[in-house]
Write a protein that holds these residues in place. Structure first.
Motif, PDB file in Angstrom:
ATOM      1  N   GLY A 123     -43.782 -21.935 -76.618  1.00 23.58           N
ATOM      2  CA  GLY A 123     -43.882 -21.212 -77.956  1.00 23.58           C
ATOM      3  C   GLY A 123     -44.075 -20.590 -78.410  1.00 23.58           C
ATOM      4  N   GLY A 124     -45.239 -21.007 -79.146  1.00 29.99           N
ATOM      5  CA  GLY A 124     -46.272 -19.853 -79.968  1.00 29.99           C
ATOM      6  C   GLY A 124     -46.160 -18.728 -78.987  1.00 29.99           C
ATOM      7  N   SER A 125     -46.024 -18.211 -78.111  1.00 34.35           N
ATOM      8  CA  SER A 125     -46.336 -17.011 -77.525  1.00 34.35           C
ATOM      9  C   SER A 125     -45.373 -15.624 -78.017  1.00 34.35           C
ATOM     10  CB  SER A 125     -46.034 -16.446 -76.233  1.00 34.35           C
ATOM     11  OG  SER A 125     -47.908 -17.309 -75.750  1.00 34.35           O
ATOM     12  N   LEU A 126     -43.933 -16.398 -78.380  1.00 30.70           N
ATOM     13  CA  LEU A 126     -42.507 -15.839 -78.284  1.00 30.70           C
ATOM     14  C   LEU A 126     -41.965 -15.944 -80.105  1.00 30.70           C
ATOM     15  CD1 LEU A 126     -41.013 -17.778 -75.343  1.00 30.70           C
ATOM     16  CD2 LEU A 126     -42.429 -15.716 -75.238  1.00 30.70           C
ATOM     17  N   LEU A 127     -42.345 -16.485 -80.670  1.00 23.47           N
ATOM     18  CA  LEU A 127     -42.296 -16.287 -82.191  1.00 23.47           C
ATOM     19  C   LEU A 127     -41.875 -15.294 -82.262  1.00 23.47           C
ATOM     20  CD1 LEU A 127     -44.575 -19.105 -83.809  1.00 23.47           C
ATOM     21  CD2 LEU A 127     -42.500 -20.139 -82.359  1.00 23.47           C
ATOM     22  N   GLY A 128     -40.704 -15.366 -83.735  1.00 18.46           N
ATOM     23  CA  GLY A 128     -40.755 -13.795 -84.506  1.00 18.46           C
ATOM     24  C   GLY A 128     -39.674 -13.033 -83.507  1.00 18.46           C
ATOM     25  N   ARG A 129     -39.031 -13.472 -82.820  1.00 21.59           N
ATOM     26  CA  ARG A 129     -38.241 -12.074 -81.589  1.00 21.59           C
ATOM     27  C   ARG A 129     -37.310 -12.886 -80.654  1.00 21.59           C
ATOM     28  NH1 ARG A 129     -43.171 -13.064 -79.627  1.00 21.59           N
ATOM     29  NH2 ARG A 129     -43.297 -11.711 -77.865  1.00 21.59           N
ATOM     30  N   PHE A 175     -53.932 -22.018 -58.877  1.00 24.05           N
ATOM     31  CA  PHE A 175     -52.496 -22.479 -58.451  1.00 24.05           C
ATOM     32  C   PHE A 175     -51.555 -22.660 -59.454  1.00 24.05           C
ATOM     33  CE2 PHE A 175     -49.563 -26.167 -58.107  1.00 24.05           C
ATOM     34  CZ  PHE A 175     -48.773 -25.613 -56.932  1.00 24.05           C
ATOM     35  N   ILE A 176     -52.171 -22.986 -60.370  1.00 23.18           N
ATOM     36  CA  ILE A 176     -51.262 -23.026 -61.985  1.00 23.18           C
ATOM     37  C   ILE A 176     -51.096 -22.547 -62.675  1.00 23.18           C
ATOM     38  CG2 ILE A 176     -51.658 -24.512 -63.954  1.00 23.18           C
ATOM     39  CD1 ILE A 176     -51.175 -26.187 -62.517  1.00 23.18           C
ATOM     40  N   ALA A 177     -52.098 -20.623 -62.452  1.00 22.03           N
ATOM     41  CA  ALA A 177     -51.686 -20.026 -62.978  1.00 22.03           C
ATOM     42  C   ALA A 177     -51.320 -18.880 -62.560  1.00 22.03           C
ATOM     43  CB  ALA A 177     -53.193 -18.468 -63.566  1.00 22.03           C
ATOM     44  N   ALA A 178     -50.863 -18.979 -60.744  1.00 22.22           N
ATOM     45  CA  ALA A 178     -49.882 -18.086 -59.932  1.00 22.22           C
ATOM     46  C   ALA A 178     -48.710 -18.943 -59.980  1.00 22.22           C
ATOM     47  CB  ALA A 178     -50.554 -18.251 -58.817  1.00 22.22           C
ATOM     48  N   TRP A 179     -48.856 -19.989 -60.052  1.00 27.34           N
ATOM     49  CA  TRP A 179     -47.724 -20.699 -59.996  1.00 27.34           C
ATOM     50  C   TRP A 179     -46.572 -20.268 -61.461  1.00 27.34           C
ATOM     51  CZ3 TRP A 179     -44.259 -22.805 -56.490  1.00 27.34           C
ATOM     52  CH2 TRP A 179     -44.006 -23.760 -57.020  1.00 27.34           C
ATOM     53  N   ASN A 180     -47.734 -20.283 -62.785  1.00 24.22           N
ATOM     54  CA  ASN A 180     -46.391 -20.272 -64.176  1.00 24.22           C
ATOM     55  C   ASN A 180     -46.188 -18.965 -64.050  1.00 24.22           C
ATOM     56  OD1 ASN A 180     -46.838 -22.432 -66.118  1.00 24.22           O
ATOM     57  ND2 ASN A 180     -48.681 -22.888 -64.904  1.00 24.22           N
ATOM     58  N   VAL A 181     -47.074 -17.642 -63.312  1.00 22.70           N
ATOM     59  CA  VAL A 181     -46.695 -16.582 -63.227  1.00 22.70           C
ATOM     60  C   VAL A 181     -45.253 -15.781 -62.745  1.00 22.70           C
ATOM     61  CG1 VAL A 181     -47.315 -13.939 -62.743  1.00 22.70           C
ATOM     62  CG2 VAL A 181     -48.831 -15.382 -63.934  1.00 22.70           C
ATOM     63  N   VAL A 182     -46.068 -16.552 -61.190  1.00 24.28           N
ATOM     64  CA  VAL A 182     -43.790 -15.973 -60.401  1.00 24.28           C
ATOM     65  C   VAL A 182     -42.925 -16.932 -61.899  1.00 24.28           C
ATOM     66  CG1 VAL A 182     -43.573 -16.853 -58.295  1.00 24.28           C
ATOM     67  CG2 VAL A 182     -46.102 -15.814 -58.166  1.00 24.28           C
ATOM     68  N   VAL A 183     -42.837 -18.168 -61.306  1.00 28.22           N
ATOM     69  CA  VAL A 183     -42.183 -18.851 -61.782  1.00 28.22           C
ATOM     70  C   VAL A 183     -41.057 -18.775 -63.269  1.00 28.22           C
ATOM     71  CG1 VAL A 183     -41.043 -21.455 -62.582  1.00 28.22           C
ATOM     72  CG2 VAL A 183     -42.316 -20.924 -60.132  1.00 28.22           C
ATOM     73  N   THR A 184     -42.053 -18.708 -63.944  1.00 24.42           N
ATOM     74  CA  THR A 184     -42.465 -17.638 -65.419  1.00 24.42           C
ATOM     75  C   THR A 184     -41.474 -16.764 -65.378  1.00 24.42           C
ATOM     76  OG1 THR A 184     -43.267 -19.328 -66.400  1.00 24.42           O
ATOM     77  CG2 THR A 184     -42.540 -17.742 -67.971  1.00 24.42           C
ATOM     78  N   ALA A 230     -44.367 -14.946 -70.732  1.00 27.34           N
ATOM     79  CA  ALA A 230     -42.684 -14.758 -70.909  1.00 27.34           C
ATOM     80  C   ALA A 230     -42.814 -13.776 -71.990  1.00 27.34           C
ATOM     81  CB  ALA A 230     -42.376 -16.348 -71.557  1.00 27.34           C
ATOM     82  N   ALA A 231     -43.414 -13.558 -72.590  1.00 28.93           N
ATOM     83  CA  ALA A 231     -43.855 -13.021 -73.981  1.00 28.93           C
ATOM     84  C   ALA A 231     -44.137 -11.446 -73.356  1.00 28.93           C
ATOM     85  CB  ALA A 231     -45.661 -12.998 -74.439  1.00 28.93           C
ATOM     86  N   TYR A 232     -43.733 -11.618 -72.272  1.00 31.41           N
ATOM     87  CA  TYR A 232     -44.265  -9.774 -71.690  1.00 31.41           C
ATOM     88  C   TYR A 232     -42.872  -9.437 -71.616  1.00 31.41           C
ATOM     89  CZ  TYR A 232     -44.437  -6.285 -67.322  1.00 31.41           C
ATOM     90  OH  TYR A 232     -43.681  -5.618 -67.099  1.00 31.41           O
ATOM     91  N   TRP A 233     -41.971 -10.616 -71.234  1.00 32.44           N
ATOM     92  CA  TRP A 233     -40.375 -10.228 -70.777  1.00 32.44           C
ATOM     93  C   TRP A 233     -39.494 -10.255 -71.479  1.00 32.44           C
ATOM     94  CZ3 TRP A 233     -39.575  -8.113 -65.919  1.00 32.44           C
ATOM     95  CH2 TRP A 233     -40.716  -8.399 -64.516  1.00 32.44           C
ATOM     96  N   VAL A 234     -39.808 -11.055 -72.667  1.00 31.99           N
ATOM     97  CA  VAL A 234     -38.812 -10.521 -74.281  1.00 31.99           C
ATOM     98  C   VAL A 234     -39.453  -9.645 -74.555  1.00 31.99           C
ATOM     99  CG1 VAL A 234     -39.132 -12.121 -76.182  1.00 31.99           C
ATOM    100  CG2 VAL A 234     -39.282 -13.688 -73.764  1.00 31.99           C
ATOM    101  N   GLY A 235     -41.104  -9.512 -74.609  1.00 31.82           N
ATOM    102  CA  GLY A 235     -40.669  -7.720 -75.240  1.00 31.82           C
ATOM    103  C   GLY A 235     -41.575  -8.000 -76.921  1.00 31.82           C
TER     104      GLY A 235
END
Length: 478
Positions: A138-144, A410-419, A199-204
């Motif tokens: 959530g630290g990546s998504l603060l403020g919006r 694996f962890i990076a790819a899974w999180n990019v796709v699923v998120t 998630a920050a990419y998709w939220v804007g």
């Protein structure tokens, strides 16, 4: 000569009984509950204070509340289904099979396999791990981010992303017998950093004024929150052996050595390059040290922990302070607190360093290959130094490095796709980002509350919007 009779029996108070069976070790049990409490304190109040202080004043309440909500929501989800998905007895592909046994006395009070503690300890300990992972994200998504979207995102990400990483690396997944991840460098930090950035990419991005000028509203409180994180990491890494043993002591010492080294290196680089040692920078350096040592804390020597601290204080500093400003894609994605650098980069660095510095005898003490059939280690360095000694070969170290790289991919790819899937699907029925007029106001628009009473002894300024937005206003689509 004074003669003493040998003690042939224990005091009745120390004898096993129904509440303290023979397999239960009171010392291990007490330490595990303490370690879990320390990790919980990292989130509440640690990250609540840190987030609420490290952001602009108008976002203090919203940022702190995002952390508090996630902590509570993850607990309900964890006990209801997520623990069994992560550590269930029955395999179901890349996760365990969900069931309601976590609510039962029979499951919670039975002995944890191979340990002298009840399963209830493990359920709670793993919950606080899961909770802090989501909060770090959530630290990546603060403020919006729309708060109601966050309320939906937390259980979805926990269920479909975190549980898979935990099962794959820590339980019975295809990497669990091979990869070294002492306390969550991949499961927690790499996943939260990558997922937060995605998630920050998709939220804007934040409002332009916030993105360009986002000073902490309370530096002293920020340092207090950071202190909770640092001291709480004693339980974070010290609790992973699930016992109060030698590995526990080494893990705790290494944790603090690496962290102190990393913070001082980050401060020094700030001083050399910018002629000032930033307090925010010191906190970032502290964080990267904590993250970097996490996958290796109990399986490396202390000199290696300090060397990892040098790497943790310099490489993430370079990616954040130099590369971030040069690479266009990094600038397009608004990662509010730089979680990608402090957690994804530092977590990856720690995981790879574990594959280099893992000491064979320490790895054996922690993973106990004779009883668990684990095949971790040795580290690349020791496979070269001890080649052809005690059955160690050079290719063993390269093989371990291969598993460390494979786990990271694996962890990076899974999180990019699923998120990405979660964010895209959520955007169909709830707006991920607040509306522009709400972004200008902040806390008062979102929660009808402000962090500091600066007008009318706590009364709300009538010049601002006096009505908290209705539920429907957050779900309307343009």
């Amino acid at each position: 000569m004074l003669m003493t009779e040998p003690i042939t029996s224990l005091s009745p108070a120390l004898l096993p009984d129904e509440a303290s069976p023979e397999w239960l070790n009171s010392g291990d049990n007490a330490w595990q509950l303490t370690a879990a409490a320390l990790v919980g304190l990292q989130s509440v109040p640690g990250l609540v204070i840190l987030y609420g202080s490290m952001v602009k004043k108008k976002w203090a309440v919203n940022s702190a509340f995002m952390a508090l909500y996630a902590f509570a929501a993850v607990l309900i989800c964890w006990v209801s289904w997520a623990h069994q998905l992560s550590f269930g007895h029955t395999r179901m592909g890349i996760v365990g099979e969900p069931n309601l046994s976590t609510f039962t006395q029979k499951y919670l009070l039975e002995q944890l396999h191979g340990k002298m503690i009840p399963r209830a300890d493990y359920v709670f300990y793993q919950f606080v791990f899961a909770a802090i992972t989501v909060i770090l994200l959530g630290g990546s998504l603060l403020g919006r981010m729309n708060f109601y979207a966050w309320m939906v995102f937390v259980p979805l990400w926990l269920t479909f992303s975190y549980t898979v990483g935990a099962y794959t690396i820590w339980d019975e997944g295809f990497l669990s017998k091979h990869i070294i991840d002492f306390s969550g460098g991949y499961v927690i930090h790499l996943s939260s950093g990558v997922a937060g950035f995605t998630a920050a990419y998709w939220v804007g991005p934040r409002h332009d004024n916030d993105k360009n000028h986002f000073p902490p509203n309370n530096i002293i409180h920020m340092m207090a929150g950071a202190g909770f994180l640092w001291m709480g990491w004693t339980g974070f890494n010290g609790g992973s052996p699930l016992a109060a043993n030698e590995i526990t002591s080494l893990a705790v010492l290494n944790t603090h050595l690496c962290t102190a080294t990393s913070m001082l290196v980050w401060m020094s680089l700030d001083l050399i390059v910018f002629a000032k040692s930033s307090v925010v920078g010191a906190v970032q350096g502290m964080m990267t040290g904590l993250v970097c040592i996490t996958p290796a804390a109990g399986i490396v020597d202390s000199w290696a922990a300090m060397l990892m601290g040098i790497l943790a204080g310099s490489i993430p500093w370079y990616t954040m302070m130099v590369l971030h400003k040069k690479i266009t894609f990094f600038q397009r994605v608004d990662d509010t607190l730089g979680v990608f650098h402090t957690h994804a980069v530092a977590g990856l660095l720690g995981g790879l360093s574990s594959g280099v510095f893992a000491k064979p005898n320490l790895v054996n003490l922690f993973y106990n290959p004779e009883t668990s059939n684990s095949k971790q280690g040795p580290g690349l360095l020791y496979s070269i130094i001890n080649a052809n000694d005690h059955g160690i070969h050079v290719y063993d170290g390269f093989r371990q490095m291969g598993y460390q790289v494979a786990g990271a991919l694996f962890i990076a790819a899974w999180n990019v796709v699923v998120t990405s899937i979660i964010c895209i699907c959520m955007s169909w029925f709830v707006e991920l980002k607040m509306h522009e007029d709400d972004l200008e106001i902040g806390d008062d628009a979102v929660h009808g509350e402000e962090a500091y009473a600066l007008w009318g002894d706590g009364q709300r300024d009538p010049r601002l919007r006096s009505l908290t937005p209705s539920f429907s206003s957050f779900f309307r689509r343009t």
